[in-house]
Design a protein around this motif. Sequence first.
Motif, PDB file in Angstrom:
ATOM      1  N   MET A   1      30.697  45.863  55.184  1.00  0.00           N
ATOM      2  CA  MET A   1      31.559  44.762  54.265  1.00  0.00           C
ATOM      3  C   MET A   1      31.938  45.045  52.744  1.00  0.00           C
ATOM      4  SD  MET A   1      27.059  43.185  52.933  1.00  0.00           S
ATOM      5  CE  MET A   1      27.182  41.460  52.205  1.00  0.00           C
ATOM      6  N   ASN A   2      32.734  44.566  53.100  1.00  0.00           N
ATOM      7  CA  ASN A   2      33.627  44.208  51.816  1.00  0.00           C
ATOM      8  C   ASN A   2      33.247  43.871  50.631  1.00  0.00           C
ATOM      9  OD1 ASN A   2      34.610  41.492  51.330  1.00  0.00           O
ATOM     10  ND2 ASN A   2      35.804  41.435  53.220  1.00  0.00           N
ATOM     11  N   VAL A   3      33.875  44.406  49.174  1.00  0.00           N
ATOM     12  CA  VAL A   3      33.378  43.676  47.988  1.00  0.00           C
ATOM     13  C   VAL A   3      33.549  42.645  47.607  1.00  0.00           C
ATOM     14  CG1 VAL A   3      35.576  43.958  47.282  1.00  0.00           C
ATOM     15  CG2 VAL A   3      34.442  44.565  45.439  1.00  0.00           C
ATOM     16  N   VAL A   4      34.656  41.565  48.339  1.00  0.00           N
ATOM     17  CA  VAL A   4      34.079  40.102  48.538  1.00  0.00           C
ATOM     18  C   VAL A   4      32.397  39.588  48.595  1.00  0.00           C
ATOM     19  CG1 VAL A   4      35.185  38.068  47.951  1.00  0.00           C
ATOM     20  CG2 VAL A   4      36.504  39.725  47.883  1.00  0.00           C
ATOM     21  N   GLY A  91      42.732  31.677  46.498  1.00  0.00           N
ATOM     22  CA  GLY A  91      43.465  32.654  46.150  1.00  0.00           C
ATOM     23  C   GLY A  91      42.751  34.011  46.309  1.00  0.00           C
ATOM     24  N   GLY A  92      43.695  34.462  44.728  1.00  0.00           N
ATOM     25  CA  GLY A  92      42.682  36.595  44.250  1.00  0.00           C
ATOM     26  C   GLY A  92      42.457  35.246  43.620  1.00  0.00           C
ATOM     27  N   ASP A 356      41.964  41.677  43.357  1.00  0.00           N
ATOM     28  CA  ASP A 356      43.122  43.024  42.981  1.00  0.00           C
ATOM     29  C   ASP A 356      42.096  44.179  41.761  1.00  0.00           C
ATOM     30  OD1 ASP A 356      44.684  42.214  44.442  1.00  0.00           O
ATOM     31  OD2 ASP A 356      46.400  41.795  42.447  1.00  0.00           O
ATOM     32  N   GLU A 357      41.619  43.137  40.753  1.00  0.00           N
ATOM     33  CA  GLU A 357      40.626  43.901  39.689  1.00  0.00           C
ATOM     34  C   GLU A 357      39.487  44.761  40.375  1.00  0.00           C
ATOM     35  OE1 GLU A 357      41.446  41.229  35.778  1.00  0.00           O
ATOM     36  OE2 GLU A 357      39.756  40.519  37.026  1.00  0.00           O
ATOM     37  N   LEU A 358      38.539  44.014  41.745  1.00  0.00           N
ATOM     38  CA  LEU A 358      37.685  44.855  42.195  1.00  0.00           C
ATOM     39  C   LEU A 358      38.258  45.396  43.401  1.00  0.00           C
ATOM     40  CD1 LEU A 358      35.631  41.663  43.752  1.00  0.00           C
ATOM     41  CD2 LEU A 358      35.537  43.192  41.964  1.00  0.00           C
TER      42      LEU A 358
END
Length: 373
Positions: A1-4, A91-92, A356-358
């Motif tokens: 699993m990725n951070v998101v 988006g981001g 981007d912060e994560l």
Amino acid sequence: MNVVQILERLIGFPSVVGTPNGEILDWIVGYLASHGVAASVLPGPEGDRANLFATIGPAERPGYILSGHVDVVPAGEEGWLSDPFQLRQDGGTLYGRGTSDMKGFLAAVLASVPALRAQRLERPIHLAFSYDEEAGCRGVPHLIRHLPELCAPPLGALIGEPTGMRGVRAHKGKAAARVVVHGQSGHSARPDQAANAIHAMVQVLSRAVATAESLAEGPFDPVFEPPYSSMQIGTLRGGQALNIVPDLCVAEIEARAIPGIDPASLLEQVRAVADALRTDKIDVTWEPLSDYPALSLPSDAPLATLIEQLTGLPTLGAVSFGTEAGLYQKAGLPSIICGPGDIGRAHKPNEFVYVDELAACQKLIESMGAALA
């Protein structure tokens, strides 16, 4: 699993402060187990809430703690454009209760676990996830008391509250209390036969206001805004109708203290006035709500230098909000605050964090692991 994906799972648990947190902890325990990391669940005295502690690397050697809380503030305020407990991506940008404060940090920590496991750490990284931080750091003291049996004395603690990924070395301490005055009700035409709880409470409020005014005269610490300790009356309620002598009045009062001052000590004069109100017709109770110390880490401390090296950014002197860092420092652990998001986005509708912060937080954690490998 990725951070998101991890953040999406964490946001999906409505782990509101003061409520049971077993479901979110069970998921985290299972996730860690899937990567070969055992976690200890440490129940608090409430019985339905717990802290979590896990170690990657040799627990018998000094290492670093990554500290965060799993609870969030309620999300009942108007203005949400989507379900606050379902992550929404545009988006981001990622929206949801706790994205900034502070499940974004937890997601970055958990996303880093596979890399940390692969690095074969010579010194450990500990994960310390607490409960009821939003109620005045009530859960983490119980975790800190268990540290001697869980690991060697750590080198320091990084508390991942939202700071835009800038290390922060100081914050004020805080103590808060609820004052309850019980009088005797009656008709307002015969106040002599009753005991007005609001009139009695005025003496307590007057002392709090006078104390607030005196604190503004110093001592001062220029890294803070305002640069002095403070006190305020945050809530006040009492009375039923104009022609009824009120038999109940409740006030909540808080004090925030610069480093070097015990925040609870600032409330002592107010409590003394409250205690002196007791008569055969008036009763008073004093209920502490929270008490945590200030944080103050020297700019040349090894932990501050390490975070500057890993982020590439100079540390900041102070923030205005409080964290669990002061409690870790009181326990003898150098502590610093650094995490994704911004406190200005927290506790309001459509709370958000940037992808981007994560990613930057995950990079920081994995770089810390590399430094210990």
